[in-house]
Design a protein around this motif. Sequence first.
Motif, PDB file in Angstrom:
ATOM      1  N   VAL A   1       5.637  11.007 -15.778  1.00 34.13           N
ATOM      2  CA  VAL A   1       5.974  10.795 -14.209  1.00 34.13           C
ATOM      3  C   VAL A   1       4.921  11.377 -13.201  1.00 34.13           C
ATOM      4  CG1 VAL A   1       7.516  11.155 -12.257  1.00 34.13           C
ATOM      5  CG2 VAL A   1       8.413  10.662 -14.793  1.00 34.13           C
ATOM      6  N   PHE A   2       4.385  12.746 -13.687  1.00 36.84           N
ATOM      7  CA  PHE A   2       3.234  13.111 -12.830  1.00 36.84           C
ATOM      8  C   PHE A   2       2.251  12.540 -12.880  1.00 36.84           C
ATOM      9  CE2 PHE A   2       0.184  16.395 -11.978  1.00 36.84           C
ATOM     10  CZ  PHE A   2       0.236  16.525 -10.753  1.00 36.84           C
ATOM     11  N   SER A   3       1.939  12.016 -14.183  1.00 40.39           N
ATOM     12  CA  SER A   3       0.641  11.134 -14.297  1.00 40.39           C
ATOM     13  C   SER A   3       0.702   9.698 -13.521  1.00 40.39           C
ATOM     14  CB  SER A   3       0.387  10.865 -15.819  1.00 40.39           C
ATOM     15  OG  SER A   3       0.449  12.066 -16.493  1.00 40.39           O
ATOM     16  N   SER A   4       1.768   9.201 -13.580  1.00 37.81           N
ATOM     17  CA  SER A   4       2.035   7.961 -12.830  1.00 37.81           C
ATOM     18  C   SER A   4       1.931   8.286 -11.331  1.00 37.81           C
ATOM     19  CB  SER A   4       3.430   7.402 -13.148  1.00 37.81           C
ATOM     20  OG  SER A   4       3.691   7.324 -14.601  1.00 37.81           O
ATOM     21  N   PHE A   5       2.497   9.362 -10.715  1.00 38.55           N
ATOM     22  CA  PHE A   5       2.194   9.742  -9.626  1.00 38.55           C
ATOM     23  C   PHE A   5       0.905   9.654  -9.140  1.00 38.55           C
ATOM     24  CE2 PHE A   5       1.609  12.943  -6.178  1.00 38.55           C
ATOM     25  CZ  PHE A   5       2.371  12.559  -5.421  1.00 38.55           C
ATOM     26  N   LEU A   6       0.080  10.580  -9.833  1.00 40.22           N
ATOM     27  CA  LEU A   6      -1.404  10.627  -9.582  1.00 40.22           C
ATOM     28  C   LEU A   6      -2.090   9.397  -9.664  1.00 40.22           C
ATOM     29  CD1 LEU A   6      -2.234  13.961 -11.454  1.00 40.22           C
ATOM     30  CD2 LEU A   6      -1.821  13.597  -9.027  1.00 40.22           C
ATOM     31  N   ILE A   7      -1.733   8.321 -10.732  1.00 36.37           N
ATOM     32  CA  ILE A   7      -2.336   7.278 -10.682  1.00 36.37           C
ATOM     33  C   ILE A   7      -2.016   6.270  -9.302  1.00 36.37           C
ATOM     34  CG2 ILE A   7      -2.280   4.866 -11.782  1.00 36.37           C
ATOM     35  CD1 ILE A   7      -1.941   6.337 -14.508  1.00 36.37           C
ATOM     36  N   GLY A   8      -0.913   6.318  -8.773  1.00 36.35           N
ATOM     37  CA  GLY A   8      -0.624   5.691  -7.715  1.00 36.35           C
ATOM     38  C   GLY A   8      -1.381   6.080  -6.551  1.00 36.35           C
ATOM     39  N   CYS A   9      -1.245   7.404  -6.273  1.00 29.83           N
ATOM     40  CA  CYS A   9      -1.984   8.022  -5.347  1.00 29.83           C
ATOM     41  C   CYS A   9      -3.440   7.793  -5.242  1.00 29.83           C
ATOM     42  CB  CYS A   9      -1.971   9.547  -5.306  1.00 29.83           C
ATOM     43  SG  CYS A   9      -0.132  10.128  -4.792  1.00 29.83           S
ATOM     44  N   GLY A  10      -4.059   7.950  -6.557  1.00 32.84           N
ATOM     45  CA  GLY A  10      -5.396   7.481  -6.541  1.00 32.84           C
ATOM     46  C   GLY A  10      -5.814   5.882  -6.161  1.00 32.84           C
TER      47      GLY A  10
ATOM     48  N   PRO B   1       3.150   0.005  10.702  1.00 32.31           N
ATOM     49  CA  PRO B   1       3.791   1.364  10.497  1.00 32.31           C
ATOM     50  C   PRO B   1       5.289   1.265  10.713  1.00 32.31           C
ATOM     51  CG  PRO B   1       2.655   1.137  12.781  1.00 32.31           C
ATOM     52  CD  PRO B   1       2.467   0.018  12.113  1.00 32.31           C
ATOM     53  N   ILE B   2       5.917   0.220  11.206  1.00 36.95           N
ATOM     54  CA  ILE B   2       7.440   0.149  11.045  1.00 36.95           C
ATOM     55  C   ILE B   2       7.785  -0.174   9.708  1.00 36.95           C
ATOM     56  CG2 ILE B   2       9.251  -1.506  11.864  1.00 36.95           C
ATOM     57  CD1 ILE B   2       8.277  -1.720  14.702  1.00 36.95           C
ATOM     58  N   VAL B   3       7.260  -0.994   8.971  1.00 36.18           N
ATOM     59  CA  VAL B   3       7.755  -1.283   7.685  1.00 36.18           C
ATOM     60  C   VAL B   3       7.302  -0.171   6.799  1.00 36.18           C
ATOM     61  CG1 VAL B   3       7.390  -3.958   7.957  1.00 36.18           C
ATOM     62  CG2 VAL B   3       5.622  -2.651   7.165  1.00 36.18           C
ATOM     63  N   ALA B   4       6.427   0.434   6.973  1.00 38.23           N
ATOM     64  CA  ALA B   4       6.233   1.798   6.101  1.00 38.23           C
ATOM     65  C   ALA B   4       7.158   2.819   6.570  1.00 38.23           C
ATOM     66  CB  ALA B   4       4.652   2.156   6.737  1.00 38.23           C
ATOM     67  N   HIS B   5       7.375   2.888   7.675  1.00 38.93           N
ATOM     68  CA  HIS B   5       8.472   3.735   7.972  1.00 38.93           C
ATOM     69  C   HIS B   5       9.875   3.616   7.405  1.00 38.93           C
ATOM     70  CE1 HIS B   5       9.932   6.532  11.642  1.00 38.93           C
ATOM     71  NE2 HIS B   5      10.622   6.728  10.606  1.00 38.93           N
ATOM     72  N   ILE B   6      10.199   2.383   7.594  1.00 30.71           N
ATOM     73  CA  ILE B   6      11.574   1.924   6.877  1.00 30.71           C
ATOM     74  C   ILE B   6      11.394   2.132   5.523  1.00 30.71           C
ATOM     75  CG2 ILE B   6      13.048  -0.294   6.267  1.00 30.71           C
ATOM     76  CD1 ILE B   6      12.007  -1.231   9.043  1.00 30.71           C
ATOM     77  N   PHE B   7      10.280   1.907   4.750  1.00 34.77           N
ATOM     78  CA  PHE B   7      10.236   1.868   3.375  1.00 34.77           C
ATOM     79  C   PHE B   7      10.344   3.325   2.886  1.00 34.77           C
ATOM     80  CE2 PHE B   7       7.799   2.131  -0.795  1.00 34.77           C
ATOM     81  CZ  PHE B   7       8.577   1.423  -1.407  1.00 34.77           C
TER      82      PHE B   7
ATOM     83  N   LEU C   1       0.924  -1.064  -0.003  1.00 37.19           N
ATOM     84  CA  LEU C   1       0.130  -0.139  -0.037  1.00 37.19           C
ATOM     85  C   LEU C   1       0.684   1.176  -0.087  1.00 37.19           C
ATOM     86  CD1 LEU C   1      -2.865   0.981   0.081  1.00 37.19           C
ATOM     87  CD2 LEU C   1      -2.650   1.270   2.953  1.00 37.19           C
ATOM     88  N   THR C   2       1.791   1.238   0.936  1.00 36.73           N
ATOM     89  CA  THR C   2       2.873   2.333   1.035  1.00 36.73           C
ATOM     90  C   THR C   2       3.582   2.708  -0.395  1.00 36.73           C
ATOM     91  OG1 THR C   2       3.033   1.987   3.372  1.00 36.73           O
ATOM     92  CG2 THR C   2       4.514   3.609   2.378  1.00 36.73           C
TER      93      THR C   2
END
Length: 308
Positions: free
Chosen positions: A264-273, A240-246, A115-116
Amino acid sequence: MAEPNKWVPRNPELPGAEDGSVSKESALAACFAMALFYVAVLYAPTYVLRLAPASSLNTFMIRRFISVIFASLASILLCACLLPVRNYQGASLILSICGIRLDHLGRAVAIPLCLTSLFYVGSVVSRLLSFSDAWEQEELHQEAYLVRIFKAASQKLVDDAHFVVLNILAWRNYVVAPITEELVFRACMIPLLLCAGFKAYSIIFLSPIFFSLGMQLGYTVMFGWYASFLFLRTGHLIAPIVAHIFCNMMGLPIVFPNTQKAFVFSSFLIGCGTFFILLFPATSPDLYNSNTKHCRCWHEFCSWGRTL
């Protein structure tokens, strides 16, 4: 009869039992104390123990490691003293309350990690594009080039592993800081706030305030919201520990690189969505707990005190 590994508030009708909640004032004071102590103890070797200045970076960092480990253990002890849990249930119950559990461990590692990683889709795409540019500068079908690429990737993997094992700063960023910070600011503080009657969404936005006492604002506060959400939803400290490390390994997400900015920005938006679409299903308490009894916070602390 209480179920094994179940969080049970003290019952005033039982001999020697106490009231089944922590006051809001006590919980907030304890959280502030843990946050300030976590920072203050870093200076204990110099100003309390009067040790000579560290002769090297390794010595300096090891002293700090010992200090924050001591602060973490002290926070667990304070949490155990304040939580209205039956005394005879032992240390295993306190560890369970703090999210230190072995059940559903694989899911608690893999799902939050995946997820992270969705927040870093733009970063991954940017790095793949950089690799593609380097690829195009060579003769694509030469076996020698493919061998060089494989050797370079293998060597980088070995170098990175060597760096993590031997570099003291890597131990700070990827081991000591994630574990101790999540232990103090999530595992010890959140149960106290829940028991005091604060609602889950109040805790998500409140706990990073304590975190910001010892850390920088901005990105760390936003991560604090996310880490608190993971702990509240899963009941596992490892999430939260594994998310923090990542996040420490990846750094800030790449949004606008030097080249291919729109892609890249479109990819970022897709990932966030995708992240926000999967946020609640991927952190459903039923995935990480055998029996939630439809409790909104999986641990039934929400029924211990008043709601805020």
